[in-house]
Design an enzyme around this catalytic site. Structure first.
Site, short mmCIF file in Angstrom:
data_model
loop_
_atom_site.label_atom_id
_atom_site.label_comp_id
_atom_site.label_asym_id
_atom_site.label_seq_id
_atom_site.Cartn_x
_atom_site.Cartn_y
_atom_site.Cartn_z
N ASP A 1 7.36 16.10 1.35
CA ASP A 1 7.16 14.84 2.09
C ASP A 1 8.41 13.98 1.96
OD1 ASP A 1 5.75 13.06 3.66
OD2 ASP A 1 4.66 12.15 1.99
N SER B 1 -1.53 6.90 2.54
CA SER B 1 -2.09 7.02 1.19
C SER B 1 -3.13 5.93 0.94
CB SER B 1 -0.95 6.90 0.17
OG SER B 1 -1.45 6.69 -1.13
N VAL C 1 0.85 -1.19 0.00
CA VAL C 1 0.00 0.00 0.00
C VAL C 1 0.88 1.23 0.00
CG1 VAL C 1 -1.82 -1.22 1.22
CG2 VAL C 1 -0.16 0.12 2.53
N ASN D 1 -3.48 4.70 -2.06
CA ASN D 1 -2.99 3.99 -3.23
C ASN D 1 -2.58 2.56 -2.89
OD1 ASN D 1 -3.23 6.47 -4.50
ND2 ASN D 1 -1.09 7.00 -4.21
#
Length: 397
Positions: free
Chosen positions: A218, A36, A31, A38
């Site tokens: 980030d 996230s 993941v 995604n």
């Protein structure tokens, strides 16, 4: 180092949303990092590994205009691939081969989902449900869809494969150093870490020179991916050019790559549709895309906390801590950071943006200043019998 060859192979091949990828070609799943939504599939096709990033489109009812961060992330991958990777400016960004917007995410998720029913919330509380993080993510996405909080359309992006992320690699390196002959391995450990820091700092420097309003936002160790190659001879090197300096790294070894651009920005070039609102609060949160110290601060302070965690877990004595302190002090003012750490650990750990916070800004340099200093001088001598096989950011490009 093989990205350009694989790009030529994959870029023009159409994506069949209904049949791609073949389930038998999926070798592992994960993941997205940092919360996230995604999911990532590692696929092997024709003996070539690549990552398939699945980006769902979630609805956020409280927003009148839906944030487009995920779409912007794809644009960043495409921009950096075209502008920096394919042109041999730097190989230290995860590249994208191609992407496509597909339909019917529910069918896609069910196709890759293990044959298990998703647990209810009560079952999660009352039973020892054996579900992986990936399986939980699939179940959560299916639940979003059932509640009309997710669009049927999703993005499928084919990305460069990397072996692991920097957080895992750093921990593995530490394990090797401290459990297998510390005295013989510590020098090699610091060399490898210096190599990684050079690659990332060099890349930040050339991007910031081109686009002063760039900020990754980030840049933690989980968002640095690592590839390792050993296919070259010992006398083969790659050259990096910055201003009047040239750096030489062995072609074999670690290649660190910046990943995950979901919160990135290049002011006036690549901005999310929420940036106009973000600007109103940037001063409060000490966020400024033109502050060239912020990204490298995030990376260095994250390494600092990774070291601290390992030291505490393994109860290292002072003789084994001091070499780490001396190494990190080349890049960040350890005395000041340690002082803040002792006074307010949680405030330090939760501070991501440092614009206007002089006590933190003064602990580090800009990427440009690191490159122009002598901190990477270990890479400035080319052995007499060396052969340069690649040139990055060459003035002749």
């Amino acid at each position: 180092m093989n990205f350009n060859k694989f790009y030529n192979k994959f870029h023009d091949e159409p994506i069949d949303c209904e049949n791609f990828p073949d389930i038998g070609q999926i070798k592992s799943t994960s993941v997205g990092s940092g919360g996230s939504d995604n999911i990532v599939l590692i696929v092997v096709q024709d003996n070539i590994k690549y990552a398939v990033k699945i980006i769902p489109t979630l609805f956020y009812p409280k927003y009148k205009e839906q944030p487009n961060d995920d779409q912007m992330e794809i644009k960043f991958y495409q921009f950096f691939t075209k502008r920096y990777i394919l042109t041999d400016r730097t190989p230290h960004i995860v590249g994208i081969y191609k992407c496509k917007t597909c339909d019917n995410i529910r069918d896609f998720l069910l196709k890759i989902k293990p044959k298990k029913s998703c647990p209810t919330f009560e079952e999660k509380l009352l039973k020892k449900v054996q579900y992986t993080q990936f399986e939980n993510q699939l179940c959560n996405l299916l639940l979003y869809g059932e509640n009309k909080l997710m669009d049927s359309k999703f993005i499928m992006a084919l990305l460069e494969y990397c072996d692991f992320d920097f957080s895992r690699y750093l921990r593995d390196l530490l394990q090797n150093v401290y459990q297998n002959n510390f005295g013989n391995n510590i020098g090699e450990f610091f060399y490898e870490l210096t190599r990684i820091l050079f690659q990332i700092i060099f890349t930040l420097a050339i991007i910031q020179d081109d686009y002063p309003g760039f900020q990754h936002s980030d840049l933690f160790i989980r968002n640095i991916l690592i590839s390792i190659t050993d296919k070259y001879t010992d006398n083969e090197y790659v050259a990096y050019y910055y201003k009047q300096k040239i750096f030489y790294l062995p072609a074999n070894g670690i290649y660190a790559k910046i990943n995950d651009f979901g919160t990135s920005i290049i002011v006036n070039e690549l901005e999310s549709n929420t940036y106009i609102y973000d600007k109103q609060t940037n001063k409060i949160f000490h966020k400024n895309p033109f502050n060239h110290k912020n990204d490298i601060y995030n990376l260095l302070i994250d390494i600092y906390f990774a070291f601290d965690e390992y030291i505490i877990e393994n109860k290292l004595d002072e003789s084994k801590i001091n070499p780490i302190i001396n190494f990190m002090d080349k890049f960040i003012d350890i005395e000041t950071i340690n002082k803040i750490f002792e006074i307010n650990y949680y405030q330090l750990k939760d501070t991501w943006y440092i614009d206007g916070i002089s006590v933190l800004e003064n602990t580090i340099k800009t990427p440009h200043d690191y490159i122009m200093s002598d901190v990477f001088e270990v890479f400035q001598d080319l052995p007499a019998n060396a052969k340069i096989i690649r040139h990055f950011n060459s003035p002749r490009l």
